[in-house]
Enzyme design. Structure first.
Site, PDB file in Angstrom:
ATOM      1  N   HIS A  23      35.930  39.318  32.850  1.00  0.00           N
ATOM      2  CA  HIS A  23      35.757  40.192  34.015  1.00  0.00           C
ATOM      3  C   HIS A  23      34.271  40.410  34.298  1.00  0.00           C
ATOM      4  O   HIS A  23      33.823  40.278  35.442  1.00  0.00           O
ATOM      5  CB  HIS A  23      36.460  41.522  33.736  1.00  0.00           C
ATOM      6  N   GLU A  24      33.513  40.740  33.254  1.00  0.00           N
ATOM      7  CA  GLU A  24      32.083  41.017  33.468  1.00  0.00           C
ATOM      8  C   GLU A  24      31.332  39.753  33.880  1.00  0.00           C
ATOM      9  O   GLU A  24      30.445  39.805  34.740  1.00  0.00           O
ATOM     10  CB  GLU A  24      31.470  41.629  32.202  1.00  0.00           C
TER      11      GLU A  24
ATOM     12  N   ASP B  18      38.611  40.958  37.969  1.00  0.00           N
ATOM     13  CA  ASP B  18      39.854  40.965  37.184  1.00  0.00           C
ATOM     14  C   ASP B  18      40.507  39.589  37.196  1.00  0.00           C
ATOM     15  O   ASP B  18      40.968  39.082  36.162  1.00  0.00           O
ATOM     16  CB  ASP B  18      40.838  41.986  37.760  1.00  0.00           C
TER      17      ASP B  18
ATOM     18  N   HIS C 261      31.774  39.103  37.548  1.00  0.00           N
ATOM     19  CA  HIS C 261      30.999  39.927  38.481  1.00  0.00           C
ATOM     20  C   HIS C 261      29.752  39.189  38.981  1.00  0.00           C
ATOM     21  O   HIS C 261      29.212  39.520  40.040  1.00  0.00           O
ATOM     22  CB  HIS C 261      30.594  41.244  37.825  1.00  0.00           C
TER      23      HIS C 261
ATOM     24  N   GLU D 170      35.934  44.339  42.182  1.00  0.00           N
ATOM     25  CA  GLU D 170      36.594  44.499  40.887  1.00  0.00           C
ATOM     26  C   GLU D 170      37.849  43.641  40.799  1.00  0.00           C
ATOM     27  O   GLU D 170      38.187  43.130  39.717  1.00  0.00           O
ATOM     28  CB  GLU D 170      36.932  45.968  40.640  1.00  0.00           C
TER      29      GLU D 170
END
Length: 630
Positions: free
Chosen positions: A479-480, A543, A483, A539
């Site tokens: 997830h990070e 995800d 980003h 987000e």
């Protein structure tokens, strides 16, 4: 409930029936439970340090954190002090006699950490991430977001806030008629701020917050307020440029900051002040400051004095406490192990980018270059800032108070922030401390931060299977990383600067997928309202990318995808008050947790294979509606 019909409920329904929201909380769930565990451990340690039952750790200045904690814990002394610690500062605000006086003293008020109806931050320049720049924005609003004022409940909340403010000012010794006038004026001025401020949805788009102006053009916007004088007094100089985050606010600033509005400005500052400092005073002040937050979030009871004391201490000494947590409860061996795992996930992400079919070779190579340049920060920094070296915790016996000591730290923090203007960005800085149950990607630094506190079950444990870990921390790490390539992160290059590295064709293809992600979530009914797809899109993209790379890692190592999906649903379990749910839907850039579990797996082909999902099952989503970007 079958996973084929609702994965989230199939995994979490038993827990949801049994889970109880703590009276002093607004929700419970995986993140809350771990945060409670971490805070309990640290609170017990701080109490042991405070009463001498445990030797202090070998961390510079940690004794100051303990002294501050003891002061926060001493409610008897705080009750004896009452409003005395804030009397001087409150009088300074009350004694501002007119707009000219406000103009003259605005810089002084800024340097003393007094509330001002203009906001300032020193952060990396988005177009030159190697150097810090000065950002100007609007003042905060009483309600959480501009759109909240359109809610039928807004009038009730504002009335509660107004009554609360009057009560707090009366406790501070302000006559009731004056307190009432201040509070009424604060509400009036807030209504004017709201008309000229961006919503959370607008702010979620990073480029909407970047409008550089020459200082000459910026100052020319202020016909009534002496901005040139303010900058020299507060910042120490007039920088070459100012980056404006809210152009509408700046364009209408003269309609806000003028002599006709002075009474409202003054009332707003006084009310902002009393509400912001109440938590540092007596129990009477703390109780009187609770109604608005409780009405807004659904919290039934206030936390105990011990919980509050630790929370206040951790907010001021978070670097030291985070370092202590990392060293004590995580350690260098675990840090090394998890760093290796993160690097493996980065490698799989790189392989997925190499195989990407909708990006051109040029854009794909630049995406991989950005990925390879990404810095990984796991667990805790391993050293602490020298920020605390000249901090002194003045005891009550020498005239000190919790409020005064906290204010002194906040003033120093602001001075440090201002001193960083035009200086090189510290690329070793962590955006999160070791004791936070969270994770973080910084687009300006192009780094990911995975703190120690989240590196425990159900996210990660050496006792868990690889598949379970991938469904937990694997999806978080992915997830990070994702980003860096969401609708905001994709605008930044490998150095962390706002710079277009996409071909025109690739960018159009990416935006098509971003819009599909917006449509996927937009309008889903939840908690009596609807999800805002534009607010949550970054987000949701992260995800999706995180789950996809975790699945790829599991398939590479031939581990159970069923266990991965089950733990992915488990980490998102939550039970929240209706008020908190409504609050998050209006303000949070994350989608509701149940949807983060269900909607994302509905887009994964492997979910359908593993659970043999059919068209007649509740989890079936038409292939035309499924979205996979990364």
């Amino acid at each position: 409930m079958r996973p084929q019909d609702n994965l989230y409920l199939a995994i979490n329904s038993k827990w949801l029936k049994q889970a109880k929201i703590p009276a002093d909380g607004v929700s419970t769930g995986t993140f809350n439970e771990l945060s409670t565990k971490v805070n309990t451990e640290l609170s017990q340690d701080m109490a042991a340090f405070a009463n001498g039952k445990k030797p202090l750790p070998n961390i510079p200045n940690f004794a100051k954190a303990v002294d501050f904690y003891k002061q926060a814990l001493d409610m008897d002394q705080r009750n004896r002090d009452g409003a005395q610690p804030i009397k001087k500062d409150l009088a300074e605000l009350e004694n501002i006699k007119d707009f000219a006086d406000f103009n003259t003293n605005a810089a002084k008020l800024f340097n003393e950490m007094m509330p001002l109806p203009i906001g300032w931050e020193v952060e990396p320049d988005l177009k030159n991430a190697r150097k810090n720049a000065l950002y100007f924005g609007s003042a905060g609003t009483i309600l959480s977001d501009a759109t909240s004022y359109q809610d039928p409940n807004s009038k009730k909340l504002l009335d509660i806030y107004q009554k609360q403010s009057i009560n707090l000012l009366k406790l501070a010794g302000v006559p009731e008629d004056e307190a009432t006038t201040y509070a009424e004026n604060a509400i009036k001025f807030d209504s004017k701020i709201v008309q000229n401020t961006k919503s959370a949805e607008d702010s979620a788009e990073v480029t909407s917050n970047y409008h550089p102006m020459s200082v000459k053009d910026f100052e020319a916007k202020f016909g009534n307020f002496d901005m040139a004088g303010f900058l020299k007094g507060a910042i120490g100089k007039e920088p070459d440029q100012i980056i404006v985050t809210d152009p509408d606010f700046l364009n209408n600033v003269n309609g806000l900051l003028n002599k006709d509005n002075f009474a409202e400005i003054k009332g707003w500052m006084i009310v902002e002040f009393i509400n912001s400092v109440a938590g540092d005073l007596s129990q009477q002040f703390i109780d009187a400051s609770a109604p608005f937050a409780q009405a807004e979030t659904g919290q039934k009871e206030l936390p105990s004095t011990a919980k509050q004391a630790f929370a206040i201490t951790n907010s001021e000494y978070n670097d030291l406490i985070g370092e202590y947590y990392g060293e004590t409860y995580f350690g260098p061996a675990a840090k090394k192990d998890v760093t290796k795992m993160v690097e493996q996930i980065l490698k799989i992400y790189e392989q997925r980018l190499q195989k990407n079919k909708w990006l051109s070779k040029s854009t794909r190579q630049k995406a991989i270059a950005k990925l390879k340049a990404m810095k990984v920060k796991v667990g805790y920094p391993g050293d602490v800032s020298d920020f605390y070296d000249d901090i002194k915790v003045v005891p009550a016996s020498q005239g000190g108070s919790l409020y005064a000591n906290q204010k002194a730290m906040d003033i120093k923090d602001t001075k440090e922030m201002v001193s960083e203007l035009d200086e090189p960005v510290d690329r070793d800085d962590w955006g999160i401390t070791g004791d936070e149950v969270n994770a973080f990607y910084d687009s300006s630094l192009n780094d990911i931060n995975i703190p120690a506190a989240i590196l425990q079950a159900p996210f990660y444990s050496k006792k868990q299977s690889e598949a379970t870990n991938l469904g937990g921390i694997g999806t978080v790490v992915g997830h990070e990383i994702s980003h860096a390539f969401d609708n905001n992160g994709a605008k930044f290059d490998k150095y962390g600067s706002l710079h277009n590295w996409w071909t025109k064709k690739d960018h159009a293809a990416f935006n098509k997928r971003v819009n599909a992600e917006i449509k996927l979530f937009d309008g889903i009914k939840y908690g009596g309202k609807k999800v805002n797809g534009k607010l949550t899109v970054s987000e949701n993209i992260a995800d999706q990318g995180g789950l996809s790379v975790a699945i790829a890692a599991a398939k590479k190592d031939h581990v159970s995808l069923r266990e991965l999906f089950k733990n992915y649903a488990r980490i998102w379990r939550i039970k929240a008050s209706p008020e908190w749910t409504q609050y998050l839907l209006a303000n949070d850039v994350h989608s509701p947790d149940a949807l983060r579990a269900n909607v994302q797996v509905q887009c994964q082909p492997d979910f359908y294979k593993v659970f043999k999902v059919k068209k007649t099952d509740g989890m079936w989503l038409s292939p035309k509606k499924r979205v996979l970007i990364w």
